[in-house]
Design a protein around this motif. Sequence first.
Motif, PDB file in Angstrom:
ATOM      1  N   MET A  33       0.833  -1.203   0.000  1.00 22.13           N
ATOM      2  CA  MET A  33       0.000   0.000   0.000  1.00 22.13           C
ATOM      3  C   MET A  33       0.866   1.251   0.000  1.00 22.13           C
ATOM      4  SD  MET A  33      -3.190  -0.772  -0.197  1.00 22.13           S
ATOM      5  CE  MET A  33      -3.964   0.766   0.307  1.00 22.13           C
ATOM      6  N   GLN A  34       1.965   1.221   0.726  1.00 15.03           N
ATOM      7  CA  GLN A  34       2.862   2.366   0.722  1.00 15.03           C
ATOM      8  C   GLN A  34       3.423   2.626  -0.672  1.00 15.03           C
ATOM      9  OE1 GLN A  34       6.707   1.894   2.556  1.00 15.03           O
ATOM     10  NE2 GLN A  34       6.750   4.014   3.270  1.00 15.03           N
ATOM     11  N   ARG A  35       3.838   1.559  -1.345  1.00 16.38           N
ATOM     12  CA  ARG A  35       4.411   1.719  -2.678  1.00 16.38           C
ATOM     13  C   ARG A  35       3.359   2.165  -3.691  1.00 16.38           C
ATOM     14  NH1 ARG A  35       9.635   0.361  -2.862  1.00 16.38           N
ATOM     15  NH2 ARG A  35       9.566   0.885  -5.071  1.00 16.38           N
ATOM     16  N   GLN A  36       2.117   1.780  -3.472  1.00 14.02           N
ATOM     17  CA  GLN A  36       1.059   2.158  -4.394  1.00 14.02           C
ATOM     18  C   GLN A  36       0.570   3.583  -4.167  1.00 14.02           C
ATOM     19  OE1 GLN A  36      -0.086   0.204  -7.010  1.00 14.02           O
ATOM     20  NE2 GLN A  36       1.634  -1.093  -6.387  1.00 14.02           N
ATOM     21  N   LEU A  37       0.490   4.016  -2.909  1.00 17.15           N
ATOM     22  CA  LEU A  37      -0.155   5.286  -2.582  1.00 17.15           C
ATOM     23  C   LEU A  37       0.802   6.385  -2.147  1.00 17.15           C
ATOM     24  CD1 LEU A  37      -3.241   3.915  -0.603  1.00 17.15           C
ATOM     25  CD2 LEU A  37      -3.090   4.492  -3.037  1.00 17.15           C
ATOM     26  N   ALA A  38       1.990   6.020  -1.676  1.00 20.40           N
ATOM     27  CA  ALA A  38       2.912   7.033  -1.159  1.00 20.40           C
ATOM     28  C   ALA A  38       4.002   7.399  -2.159  1.00 20.40           C
ATOM     29  CB  ALA A  38       3.541   6.554   0.149  1.00 20.40           C
ATOM     30  N   PHE A  39       4.032   6.732  -3.313  1.00 24.09           N
ATOM     31  CA  PHE A  39       5.017   7.031  -4.354  1.00 24.09           C
ATOM     32  C   PHE A  39       4.320   7.638  -5.564  1.00 24.09           C
ATOM     33  CE2 PHE A  39       7.376   4.233  -1.701  1.00 24.09           C
ATOM     34  CZ  PHE A  39       8.720   4.432  -1.960  1.00 24.09           C
ATOM     35  N   GLU A  40       4.917   8.686  -6.103  1.00 25.00           N
ATOM     36  CA  GLU A  40       4.369   9.325  -7.304  1.00 25.00           C
ATOM     37  C   GLU A  40       5.526   9.766  -8.192  1.00 25.00           C
ATOM     38  OE1 GLU A  40       1.366  12.996  -8.593  1.00 25.00           O
ATOM     39  OE2 GLU A  40       1.547  12.378  -6.498  1.00 25.00           O
ATOM     40  N   ASP A  41       5.572   9.202  -9.383  1.00 24.22           N
ATOM     41  CA  ASP A  41       6.658   9.493 -10.331  1.00 24.22           C
ATOM     42  C   ASP A  41       8.028   9.209  -9.711  1.00 24.22           C
ATOM     43  OD1 ASP A  41       4.808  10.323 -12.231  1.00 24.22           O
ATOM     44  OD2 ASP A  41       4.829  12.388 -11.487  1.00 24.22           O
ATOM     45  N   GLY A  42       8.107   8.136  -8.932  1.00 20.97           N
ATOM     46  CA  GLY A  42       9.370   7.737  -8.336  1.00 20.97           C
ATOM     47  C   GLY A  42       9.746   8.483  -7.078  1.00 20.97           C
ATOM     48  N   LEU A  43       8.948   9.470  -6.675  1.00 20.15           N
ATOM     49  CA  LEU A  43       9.233  10.247  -5.468  1.00 20.15           C
ATOM     50  C   LEU A  43       8.195   9.941  -4.395  1.00 20.15           C
ATOM     51  CD1 LEU A  43      10.071  13.689  -7.128  1.00 20.15           C
ATOM     52  CD2 LEU A  43      11.688  11.943  -6.334  1.00 20.15           C
ATOM     53  N   VAL A  44       8.586  10.132  -3.142  1.00 21.58           N
ATOM     54  CA  VAL A  44       7.686   9.865  -2.017  1.00 21.58           C
ATOM     55  C   VAL A  44       6.926  11.128  -1.666  1.00 21.58           C
ATOM     56  CG1 VAL A  44       7.544   9.141   0.393  1.00 21.58           C
ATOM     57  CG2 VAL A  44       9.223   8.099  -1.113  1.00 21.58           C
ATOM     58  N   LYS A  45       5.620  10.977  -1.494  1.00 24.05           N
ATOM     59  CA  LYS A  45       4.792  12.090  -1.041  1.00 24.05           C
ATOM     60  C   LYS A  45       4.259  11.775   0.353  1.00 24.05           C
ATOM     61  CE  LYS A  45       0.597  10.259  -3.226  1.00 24.05           C
ATOM     62  NZ  LYS A  45      -0.501  10.543  -4.175  1.00 24.05           N
ATOM     63  N   GLY A  46       3.698  12.793   1.004  1.00 21.44           N
ATOM     64  CA  GLY A  46       3.158  12.607   2.338  1.00 21.44           C
ATOM     65  C   GLY A  46       2.025  11.594   2.329  1.00 21.44           C
ATOM     66  N   SER A  47       2.118  10.620   3.198  1.00 21.28           N
ATOM     67  CA  SER A  47       1.090   9.580   3.266  1.00 21.28           C
ATOM     68  C   SER A  47       1.113   8.947   4.645  1.00 21.28           C
ATOM     69  CB  SER A  47       1.333   8.507   2.198  1.00 21.28           C
ATOM     70  OG  SER A  47       0.448   7.419   2.370  1.00 21.28           O
ATOM     71  N   VAL A  48      -0.051   8.508   5.089  1.00 17.82           N
ATOM     72  CA  VAL A  48      -0.145   7.836   6.380  1.00 17.82           C
ATOM     73  C   VAL A  48       0.615   6.517   6.373  1.00 17.82           C
ATOM     74  CG1 VAL A  48      -2.273   6.606   5.783  1.00 17.82           C
ATOM     75  CG2 VAL A  48      -1.771   7.119   8.184  1.00 17.82           C
ATOM     76  N   TRP A  49       0.814   5.938   5.172  1.00 18.14           N
ATOM     77  CA  TRP A  49       1.527   4.667   5.079  1.00 18.14           C
ATOM     78  C   TRP A  49       3.005   4.815   5.419  1.00 18.14           C
ATOM     79  CZ3 TRP A  49      -1.386   0.607   5.190  1.00 18.14           C
ATOM     80  CH2 TRP A  49      -2.691   0.684   4.696  1.00 18.14           C
ATOM     81  N   ASN A  50       3.528   6.037   5.307  1.00 17.39           N
ATOM     82  CA  ASN A  50       4.910   6.272   5.718  1.00 17.39           C
ATOM     83  C   ASN A  50       5.068   6.206   7.237  1.00 17.39           C
ATOM     84  OD1 ASN A  50       5.610   6.682   3.032  1.00 17.39           O
ATOM     85  ND2 ASN A  50       5.321   8.899   3.146  1.00 17.39           N
ATOM     86  N   SER A 183      18.182   8.815  -4.268  1.00 15.12           N
ATOM     87  CA  SER A 183      17.920   9.768  -3.177  1.00 15.12           C
ATOM     88  C   SER A 183      16.619   9.471  -2.436  1.00 15.12           C
ATOM     89  CB  SER A 183      17.868  11.196  -3.738  1.00 15.12           C
ATOM     90  OG  SER A 183      16.822  11.325  -4.702  1.00 15.12           O
ATOM     91  N   VAL A 184      15.821   8.529  -2.947  1.00 13.72           N
ATOM     92  CA  VAL A 184      14.546   8.186  -2.312  1.00 13.72           C
ATOM     93  C   VAL A 184      14.804   7.067  -1.300  1.00 13.72           C
ATOM     94  CG1 VAL A 184      12.150   7.484  -2.675  1.00 13.72           C
ATOM     95  CG2 VAL A 184      13.350   8.824  -4.435  1.00 13.72           C
ATOM     96  N   ILE A 185      14.997   7.438  -0.051  1.00  9.33           N
ATOM     97  CA  ILE A 185      15.366   6.467   0.970  1.00  9.33           C
ATOM     98  C   ILE A 185      14.293   5.408   1.154  1.00  9.33           C
ATOM     99  CG2 ILE A 185      15.918   6.175   3.418  1.00  9.33           C
ATOM    100  CD1 ILE A 185      17.154   8.932   3.384  1.00  9.33           C
ATOM    101  N   TRP A 186      13.022   5.805   1.077  1.00  8.93           N
ATOM    102  CA  TRP A 186      11.936   4.842   1.268  1.00  8.93           C
ATOM    103  C   TRP A 186      11.937   3.762   0.191  1.00  8.93           C
ATOM    104  CZ3 TRP A 186       9.482   3.289   5.152  1.00  8.93           C
ATOM    105  CH2 TRP A 186       9.061   4.133   6.180  1.00  8.93           C
ATOM    106  N   ASP A 187      12.619   4.023  -0.919  1.00  9.40           N
ATOM    107  CA  ASP A 187      12.614   3.062  -2.011  1.00  9.40           C
ATOM    108  C   ASP A 187      13.404   1.796  -1.666  1.00  9.40           C
ATOM    109  OD1 ASP A 187      11.839   2.285  -4.581  1.00  9.40           O
ATOM    110  OD2 ASP A 187      13.762   2.901  -5.419  1.00  9.40           O
ATOM    111  N   TYR A 188      14.422   1.942  -0.826  1.00 10.72           N
ATOM    112  CA  TYR A 188      15.296   0.797  -0.539  1.00 10.72           C
ATOM    113  C   TYR A 188      15.540   0.557   0.951  1.00 10.72           C
ATOM    114  CZ  TYR A 188      18.777   4.553  -0.061  1.00 10.72           C
ATOM    115  OH  TYR A 188      19.449   5.678   0.313  1.00 10.72           O
ATOM    116  N   SER A 189      14.998   1.402   1.820  1.00 11.48           N
ATOM    117  CA  SER A 189      15.289   1.296   3.252  1.00 11.48           C
ATOM    118  C   SER A 189      14.804  -0.016   3.855  1.00 11.48           C
ATOM    119  CB  SER A 189      14.659   2.473   4.007  1.00 11.48           C
ATOM    120  OG  SER A 189      13.247   2.508   3.796  1.00 11.48           O
ATOM    121  N   ILE A 190      13.624  -0.485   3.454  1.00 14.59           N
ATOM    122  CA  ILE A 190      13.098  -1.736   4.005  1.00 14.59           C
ATOM    123  C   ILE A 190      13.979  -2.912   3.598  1.00 14.59           C
ATOM    124  CG2 ILE A 190      11.118  -3.302   4.069  1.00 14.59           C
ATOM    125  CD1 ILE A 190      10.683  -0.683   5.529  1.00 14.59           C
ATOM    126  N   GLU A 191      14.475  -2.887   2.362  1.00 12.32           N
ATOM    127  CA  GLU A 191      15.363  -3.956   1.917  1.00 12.32           C
ATOM    128  C   GLU A 191      16.663  -3.951   2.721  1.00 12.32           C
ATOM    129  OE1 GLU A 191      15.948  -5.217  -2.319  1.00 12.32           O
ATOM    130  OE2 GLU A 191      17.916  -4.293  -2.016  1.00 12.32           O
TER     131      GLU A 191
END
Length: 282
Positions: A33-50, A183-191
Motif C-alpha cells: 500500500m505504501q508503494r502504491q499510494l505514497a510514491f508518485e513518479d518515483g518520489l515519495v509524497k506525504g502519506s499515512v503509510w509512511n 535519493s529516495v530512501i523509502w525506495d530501498y530502506s526496508i530492503e
Amino acid sequence: MHEEKDKINHKKALEINAYVAGAGAFGVFFRWMQRQLAFEDGLVKGSVWNVIVPLSILVVGYVFLRFVDRFKNERCYLPDELEEALVSPGKLYTIVRWAVGILMCVGALAVLATCETDKNAVMLRVVALLAGLSGLSFPLLLSAANRKRVWMGPKVLCLFSFLPMLLFAVWLILSYKENAINSVIWDYSIEIITLCVGMVSFFRVGGFAFGQPNCWRAMFFAMFGAFLCIMSLADSRNIGLQIILLSAALMLINYNWIMVANLRSREAEEGEAPSDGFERLR
C-alpha cells in the motif's frame, strides 16, 4: 508423559509461527500500500503509510519480544548442544527442510538465468552461488542435528551456518551499489533493514554450531527476520531474488519452529525428580 509434552510444544510452535506468518502477511500488505499510494513518479509524497510501515515493524518486534519473555517466565530453556536444540526427527521435517533448500536453489538458478544484461551481473552471480550453497547446506545441517553423534565435523557445521550470513552480507553490498545514487530512501530502506536483520538472524541461529548459543536471541531474530523477509516481498526485484528471500523466511520459520518444539521446562524436570526417601531431610 513425554508424548503429551511434545504435543504441547508443537502446539506452541504452531501458534508462534502462525503469528509470524500473519505478521508477514500484514507487513506485505502495508508495504505494498505504501508503494502504491505514497510514491508518485518515483518520489515519495506525504502519506499515512509512511507512518504505518515503520510503526508496524516496531509493534511486531515488541510482540515477538513478549513471546520470548513468556517462555522465560514459564522457566523454559533450550539445550546448548546442536543435536538437542535443533533436533527434528520424522519424515515431515525431512521433506520440509529439503523442499525449502531446493526452493532456494531454484531461486539461485533463476538469478543466474536472468542476470546476463544486468549492470551488476557479477555480484548477482555471487549472490546466486551463495544462495545455492545455502540451500544445499540447510537440510544437511538439520540432518546432522538429528544424529546422536554428529556425522559432520564441527568446522563443516560452522561453514554451513556461515553461508547464509555471507549471502546476506554480499546481498547488502549489492543493494548498496544498486541504490548508491538513489535519493529516495523509502525506495530501498526496508530492503536494507531486512538484509541486516536477516544476516543477524542467521548469525544468532548459527551460534549453536559455533558453540556460542543464545536461544532467546536466536528465537527472537528468527521470528523478526522471517517477518521482514516476507514484508520485503512487496518490493520489486529480480524474480530469483524474490524466491531466495522467500526461502530465507521459510528457513527462519523452520528454525524457530524447531527451537520452540524443543523447549524444555525446568519446573517439569524438577517435579519429575525421582523419590529417594531423603526429601524430608532436605
